[in-house]
Design a protein around this motif. Structure first.
Motif, short mmCIF file in Angstrom:
data_model
loop_
_atom_site.label_atom_id
_atom_site.label_comp_id
_atom_site.label_asym_id
_atom_site.label_seq_id
_atom_site.Cartn_x
_atom_site.Cartn_y
_atom_site.Cartn_z
N ALA B 87 42.43 24.24 37.40
CA ALA B 87 43.34 23.23 36.24
C ALA B 87 43.62 23.59 35.97
O ALA B 87 44.49 23.00 34.71
CB ALA B 87 42.16 22.31 36.30
N HIS B 93 44.42 17.19 39.41
CA HIS B 93 43.56 16.39 41.20
C HIS B 93 43.64 15.62 41.19
O HIS B 93 42.36 15.20 40.30
CB HIS B 93 42.91 17.63 41.84
N GLU B 108 37.97 7.75 27.46
CA GLU B 108 37.04 9.09 27.59
C GLU B 108 37.21 9.26 28.74
O GLU B 108 37.38 10.56 29.07
CB GLU B 108 35.44 8.23 27.55
N ARG B 111 40.15 10.91 28.17
CA ARG B 111 40.62 12.21 27.27
C ARG B 111 39.80 13.22 28.41
O ARG B 111 40.05 14.98 27.74
CB ARG B 111 39.61 11.80 25.69
N LEU B 112 38.85 13.41 28.36
CA LEU B 112 38.27 14.12 29.12
C LEU B 112 39.83 15.30 30.47
O LEU B 112 39.58 16.06 30.53
CB LEU B 112 36.81 14.07 30.40
N GLY B 113 40.11 13.79 31.19
CA GLY B 113 41.45 13.65 31.93
C GLY B 113 42.55 15.65 30.60
O GLY B 113 42.72 16.28 30.85
N GLY B 114 42.52 15.17 29.49
CA GLY B 114 42.42 16.28 28.55
C GLY B 114 42.40 17.09 28.21
O GLY B 114 42.46 18.07 27.16
N TYR B 115 40.93 17.83 28.68
CA TYR B 115 39.83 18.32 28.23
C TYR B 115 41.04 19.70 27.73
O TYR B 115 40.31 20.98 26.78
CB TYR B 115 39.13 18.56 29.28
N THR B 116 42.00 20.53 28.69
CA THR B 116 42.13 21.63 28.77
C THR B 116 43.65 21.66 27.78
O THR B 116 43.99 22.89 27.48
CB THR B 116 42.48 22.03 30.19
N ARG B 117 43.44 20.20 27.07
CA ARG B 117 44.93 20.66 26.11
C ARG B 117 44.48 21.36 24.69
O ARG B 117 43.41 20.70 24.19
CB ARG B 117 45.67 19.36 26.32
N ARG B 158 43.97 10.58 34.86
CA ARG B 158 43.65 11.18 34.65
C ARG B 158 44.14 12.16 34.91
O ARG B 158 44.32 13.43 33.85
CB ARG B 158 42.10 10.67 34.54
N ILE B 162 46.28 16.12 31.90
CA ILE B 162 46.80 17.33 32.16
C ILE B 162 48.39 18.02 31.95
O ILE B 162 48.24 19.42 32.09
CB ILE B 162 45.80 17.98 33.26
#
Lengths: 290, 246, 318
Positions: B87, B93, B108, B111-117, B158, B162
Motif C-alpha cells: 500500500a 485497493h 476518518e 483520512r485513514l486512506g491518506g495514512y501513508t501520505r 478512500r 493514497i
C-alpha cells in the motif's frame, strides 16, 4: 445526606483509578478481542519499579515519568514476543498466556520485593482533608492526574493521525493494512499505552491501599466490572463504568452489604450486566463467540 | 471492430505484470499460473464467474494471500511483501466487501486512506467531495450508517486518498441497485479520465466492466481463458453468450 | 497393544499405586499422594469443562472450595461420617455448577472466563462473611479429625486416607472415561470441534454445555471434599484465586483433552512446587507461569499428547 455526598465524591476518586484500568482493558479488547487478565499485575509491578526508583533517590515526578517509559516499553515487548504469536490461537491459549503472565509478575514481585505491605508516597502532601473534609489531598490529586491522563488519551485518539491509525487498526485490521497502516506495530503501541495507563493507576492507588504483590486483585475486578458496565467495546463506556464502580463500591460498602463483600459486589455486577445487558451502557452487542 | 476511444488512453509500458502467478489458501490452490498486464494509465478488466479466482488475484497483489510466480509492480517483484508495504508503494485497493471502517466517521475513513501520505491531504478531501458530493453531506456521520452505494463510494474515495499509481477495484457493482451501479460507474469514468491512474478492475458484470476497460482478461477456475483489447472481447461470441447475456 | 492388554496394565498400575506407597512412603509422602488424587479429580472436572466441553473456566477453585466446605460443615456440625460427605459434596457442587452454568454458559468464550475468574477472586471473601460464620468458622476455618482405618485394619490414618482417596479416585476416573465415551461425551466433542454443525445436527448446545459444567463442578467438588479430609482443615485463604490458577496450570500441563492428563497435571502441581519452594516461597508461582506460557506455545496438548506422540513413534519404530 452529607454522608451520601461524601461517599459519592470519594467514590469518584477511587472510581477514576478503576476507570484507568477499565480503559486499558477495553483498549486491548478492541484491538485483539482478548482480555488481559494480567493488566492488574502489570500495573502492580510498574508501581514497584516506581517505588524502587523513589527509594534510590529519584524525585517523585521523575520516577513517575521513568516508570511510564518502562511500562510502555515493557508492554510493547510483551505484545511482540508473547501475544502476537498467539493472536490467532484458540481462546484457551491466550487466556493461558495471560494467566501465565499474571503468575509471573505476581510471584516475581513477591520474590524481589517480599509480600509485606509497603507504604507508597503521594506527591500531593498529607495535609488536612479538603472540600469540607470529604476528600484527602491525595484523593483530589490522584483524581486530577487520572482525569488529565484520560483526557490526554482521548485527545490523542481523537485528534492525532497516529491515534486515528490505532483506532483503525483495532476496528478493522484488514482495511488498515490496505491503506498502509502497519497493524502489528499499532498493536504493540496500544499495548504499551495500556501498560502505561495501568502504571499510573497503580501509582495512584498504592498510597491508599499500600503496595503489595496482591494489591491490584480487587482493583482489577472492579475494573472488569466497570468495563463491562460501560460496555467492553466502548472506551468512553469504560471510563464512565469505572467511575460508577467506584461510587457503587462506596455506597454498597457504606449502606448495603458492608465492606466485607466488596469483591462479591463486583462479581454480582459482572454477572448481572452480562446476563441482562451484555453490551453494557455504551457498547454495541457482539456476536456470541462460541 | 476496436472501439477507438476506449483503446487509446495515454499508455506507457506495464505498471503491473503477472507471470505464471499461482496462489493458494493453505492447501486449496486457486490460481494456476496466470499471466496478465496492467498498462500505465490503462484500465484492465478481470472478468469471470463467482469462484474463478478474481478476488484471490487482487489479494495476491496486495500480499494478503501467498503467491508464487512473478508479480512485477513498477519493475519490482512484490510477491508476498507485507500488505502495508505494498500500500505504501501507492497501490490503492477497494476490497471485496468494501472494507468500511464502520465505527469511524466518513472523514476518518478518508483520512485513514491518506495514512501513508506525508503531504497535506486536505486538497484531496475536497477533490473526493467533488467526485462524490454525497460523501460531503455525510462527512461527520458514522460510516457504518451509510447505504451500500455510499459505502462503495467511500471505499473508492478512500483508496484514491493514497494517490494510487495502481488502483485495484474488487466488484464495485456487487450487491447494489442498477441505478446506483450506473451512478458509480459514471463517476469512475470521470475518475479514469482525470486521475490517469492505472486500474485493475475485477467484475462479474462483464458489460459494465468492458464499458470502461481497454484490456480484458477472462478468468475461469484459476486460469486465463481469453484475453485481448476490451472491444474485441466484447464482440466475442462465446463471451457474449456466457457473460454478457445477449 | 490390544485393548485387554492395556486394560491389564492399567489395573496393574492401580494396584501398584495402592500397594507400593503403603510399604515405602512416609506419612508426609502419603499425604502428598493423597493430594495428588484429590487434585487429579479436580483437574479432571476442569478437563471435562474445558478440554471436552470447550469452555474456559477459571473458577474451578470455587467449586473445590464448595466441595471442601460441604464436607467440613457436615462433619463438624452434623457429625456425618467422612465417607458419607462425598456424595453430598458431589450433589451440592453439581447443583451449584448447574445453577452457575445456566447463565454463565449463555455468555460463552471469554465472558465465561471473566465471570469465573471474578468468582474465584470473590470466594474467600464470601467464606469469611460474618452471616455464614456460624457454619464456616469465618477466618478461622474448620479443623477436622483425620479418620482412622475401619474394621481394625492395620493401617495408620495417613495410609487409610490414601487408600480411601485412591479408591474413590479410581471409581470416578472410570466413570469419567465412560462419560466421555458415551453419547454425551461424543455430543460434547462435536460441540467443541464444530459448534455450528453440531447444532445443525440437532445437538442441543446449551443443554450439553450446562450439563458438562455441572459434571465438571461435581468432579472438582469431590476432589475438594477429599482434599479437606486429607488436610484436616479448611479455611477461606486456602481457596484463593491461586488455587484456581494452580488447577488451570494442572489442566494445561497435563493435557486438557484427555482423562489421563488430569493425573499428570496433578502430579505436576503437587510435586514441582515442593521442589521449587526450597529456593523461595514465590518461585513455584513464577515457574508455573513460565511453564504455562511455554506449554501454550510448544505443547498446547499437554503432557498427555506429548506421551501419546511418543507412544506412536515407539510403535512405529517397532
Amino acid at each position: 445526606m452529607e454522608g451520601v455526598l461524601h461517599q459519592i465524591i470519594s467514590g469518584i476518586a477511587t472510581g477514576s483509578i478503576y476507570a484507568s484500568i477499565s480503559l486499558a482493558l477495553v483498549m486491548i479488547f478492541l484491538a485483539t478481542h482478548q482480555i488481559n487478565f494480567a493488566q492488574g499485575e502489570m500495573a502492580m509491578f510498574s508501581t514497584y519499579v516506581a517505588l524502587t526508583l523513589i527509594q534510590a533517590g529519584v524525585p517523585y515526578w521523575g520516577a513517575f515519568v521513568l516508570t511510564l517509559v518502562f511500562s510502555f516499553i515493557a508492554g510493547m515487548v510483551l505484545q511482540r514476543t508473547l501475544l502476537e504469536p498467539l493472536a490467532r490461537a484458540p481462546v484457551l491459549a491466550s487466556v493461558g498466556a495471560f494467566l501465565g503472565l499474571l503468575l509471573i509478575f505476581n510471584n516475581i514481585a513477591g520474590w524481589i520485593f517480599t509480600y509485606t505491605l509497603q507504604p507508597f508516597p503521594t506527591p500531593f502532601g498529607a495535609g488536612a482533608p479538603i472540600l469540607g473534609g470529604m476528600l484527602s489531598r491525595h484523593e483530589l490529586g490522584s483524581t486530577a492526574v487520572t482525569l488529565v491522563v484520560l483526557t490526554a488519551v482521548w485527545a490523542f485518539f481523537r485528534f492525532t493521525k497516529l491515534g486515528l491509525a490505532l483506532r483503525g487498526a483495532a476496528y478493522n485490521p484488514v482495511s488498515s493494512r490496505l491503506v498502509g497502516i502497519p497493524v502489528a506495530r499499532m498493536l504493540s503501541l496500544g499495548w504499551g499505552l495500556a501498560a502505561a495507563i495501568g502504571a499510573i493507576a497503580g501509582m495512584m492507588v498504592a498510597p491508599i491501599v499500600f503496595l503489595d504483590p496482591n494489591m491490584m486483585a480487587g482493583v482489577l475486578l472492579y475494573a472488569f466490572a466497570g468495563a463491562l458496565l460501560g460496555g467492553i467495546t466502548s472506551p468512553l463506556g469504560a471510563v464512565v463504568g469505572g467511575v460508577l464502580m467506584g461510587v457503587i463500591e462506596n455506597i454498597a460498602g457504606a449502606y448495603i452489604v458492608g465492606t466485607e463483600l466488596k469483591l462479591t459486589t463486583a462479581l454480582v455486577i459482572i454477572v448481572v450486566v452480562l446476563v441482562f445487558k451484555p453490551s453494557g451502557l455504551f457498547g454495541k452487542t457482539l456476536a456470541n463467540r462460541v | 471492430m476496436v472501439d477507438p476511444v476506449a483503446s487509446t488512453p495515454i499508455q506507457g509500458g506495464p505498471i503491473l505484470e503477472a507471470k505464471g502467478l499461482h496462489a493458494a489458501y493453505g492447501q486449496v490452490r486457486v490460481l494456476h499460473g496466470i499471466d496478465f498486464v496492467v498498462n500505465t494509465g490503462g484500465v484492465t478488466a478481470l472478468l469471470g464467474a463467482n469462484g474463478a479466482g478474481k478476488t484471490t488475484t487482487l489479494r495476491a497483489i496486495c500480499g494478503m494471500v501467498r503467491s508464487t510466480g512473478d508479480l512485477m509492480y513498477d519493475g519490482k517483484r512484490i510477491n508476498n511483501m507485507a500488505t502495508e508495504a505494498i500500500a505504501a508503494m501507492r497501490v490503492g485497493h477497494v476490497p471485496d466487501g468494501r472494507g468500511t471502517f464502520m465505527e469511524l466517521s466518513v472523514e476518518e475513513n478518508l483520512r485513514l486512506g491518506g495514512y501513508t501520505r506525508k503531504d497535506s491531504i486536505e486538497p484531496d478531501l475536497e477533490r473526493m467531495f467533488a467526485y462524490f458530493p454525497k460523501l460531503k453531506d455525510r462527512f461527520r456521520q458514522q460510516a457504518g450508517t451509510l447505504s451500500g452505494g455510499e459505502q462503495q463510494m467511500l471505499a473508492i474515495a478512500r483508496a484514491l486518498m493514497i494517490r494510487p499509481r495502481l488502483l485495484l477495484l474488487d466488484e464495485p457493482s456487487f450487491g447494489l441497485a442498477p441505478l446506483i451501479v450506473r451512478e458509480i460507474f459514471e463517476i469512475m469514468k470521470q475518475i479514469i479520465a482525470t486521475e490517469r491512474t492505472s486500474i485493475l478492475l475485477v467484475e462479474q458484470n462483464a458489460s459494465l466492466a468492458l464499458s470502461v476497460a481497454d484490456m480484458a482478461y477472462l478468468l475461469e477456475t484459476g486460469k486465463i481463458v481469453m484475453s485481448g483489447p476490451a472491444a474485441e472481447i466484447r464482440q466475442d461470441e462465446s463471451v457474449r453468450r456466457a457473460y454478457l447475456g445477449y | 497393544m490390544t485393548q485387554s492388554n492395556s486394560r491389564f496394565l492399567l489395573i496393574l498400575f492401580v494396584v501398584a499405586a495402592a500397594v507400593v506407597p503403603l510399604v515405602f512412603a512416609s506419612g508426609y509422602q502419603l499425604f502428598q499422594l493423597t493430594l495428588v488424587v484429590a487434585y487429579a479429580l479436580s483437574v479432571l472436572g476442569k478437563n471435562l469443562v474445558t478440554g471436552y466441553g470447550g469452555q474456559v473456566s477459571l473458577g474451578q477453585g470455587a467449586f473445590y472450595a464448595v466441595g471442601a466446605y460441604t464436607a467440613a460443615i457436615l462433619m463438624e456440625h452434623f457429625n456425618v461420617p467422612y465417607w458419607a460427605t462425598l456424595p453430598v459434596a458431589a450433589v451440592v457442587t453439581g447443583m451449584v455448577g448447574l445453577a452457575l452454568g445456566l447463565p454463565a454458559l449463555r455468555l460463552g468464550g471469554l465472558y465465561l472466563a471473566l465471570v469465573t475468574f471474578a468468582m474465584a477472586v470473590a470466594v474467600p471473601q464470601l467464606l469469611k462473611y460474618k452471616l455464614f460464620e456460624n457454619w464456616t468458622g469465618g477466618v478461622q476455618g474448620i479443623v477436622l479429625n483425620k479418620p482412622d482405618a475401619p474394621f481394625g485394619l492395620p493401617l495408620d490414618p495417613d495410609q487409610w486416607v490414601y487408600l480411601f482417596t485412591l479408591s474413590v479416585g479410581v471409581v470416578l476416573f472410570v466413570a469419567a472415561t465412560n462419560l466421555v465415551r458415551s453419547r454425551i461425551g461424543l455430543a460434547l466433542m462435536a460441540i467443541r470441534d464444530q459448534p455450528l454443525a453440531a447444532e445443525a445436527m440437532g445437538v442441543e448446545l446449551s443443554r450439553y454445555k450446562t450439563l458438562t459444567f455441572g459434571f465438571g463442578a461435581l468432579f472438582t467438588g469431590v476432589g475438594g471434599a477429599l482434599g479437606a479430609i486429607a488436610v484436616g482443615f479448611v479455611s477461606p485463604d486456602s481457596f484463593s484465586i491461586a488455587l484456581s490458577l494452580t488447577l488451570f496450570v494442572g489442566m494445561v500441563i497435563g493435557g486438557a483433552s484427555s482423562i489421563s492428563g488430569a493425573v499428570y497435571g496433578a502430579l505436576f502441581i503437587v510435586f514441582v512446587p515442593n521442589l521449587a519452594e526450597e529456593i523461595s516461597k514465590a518461585i513455584p508461582g513464577a515457574i508455573f507461569g513460565v511453564i504455562l506460557i511455554l506449554f501454550m506455545f510448544f505443547a498446547p496438548g499437554g503432557i498427555a499428547s506429548l506421551l501419546s506422540a511418543q507412544m506412536r513413534r515407539f510403535r512405529a519404530a517397532r
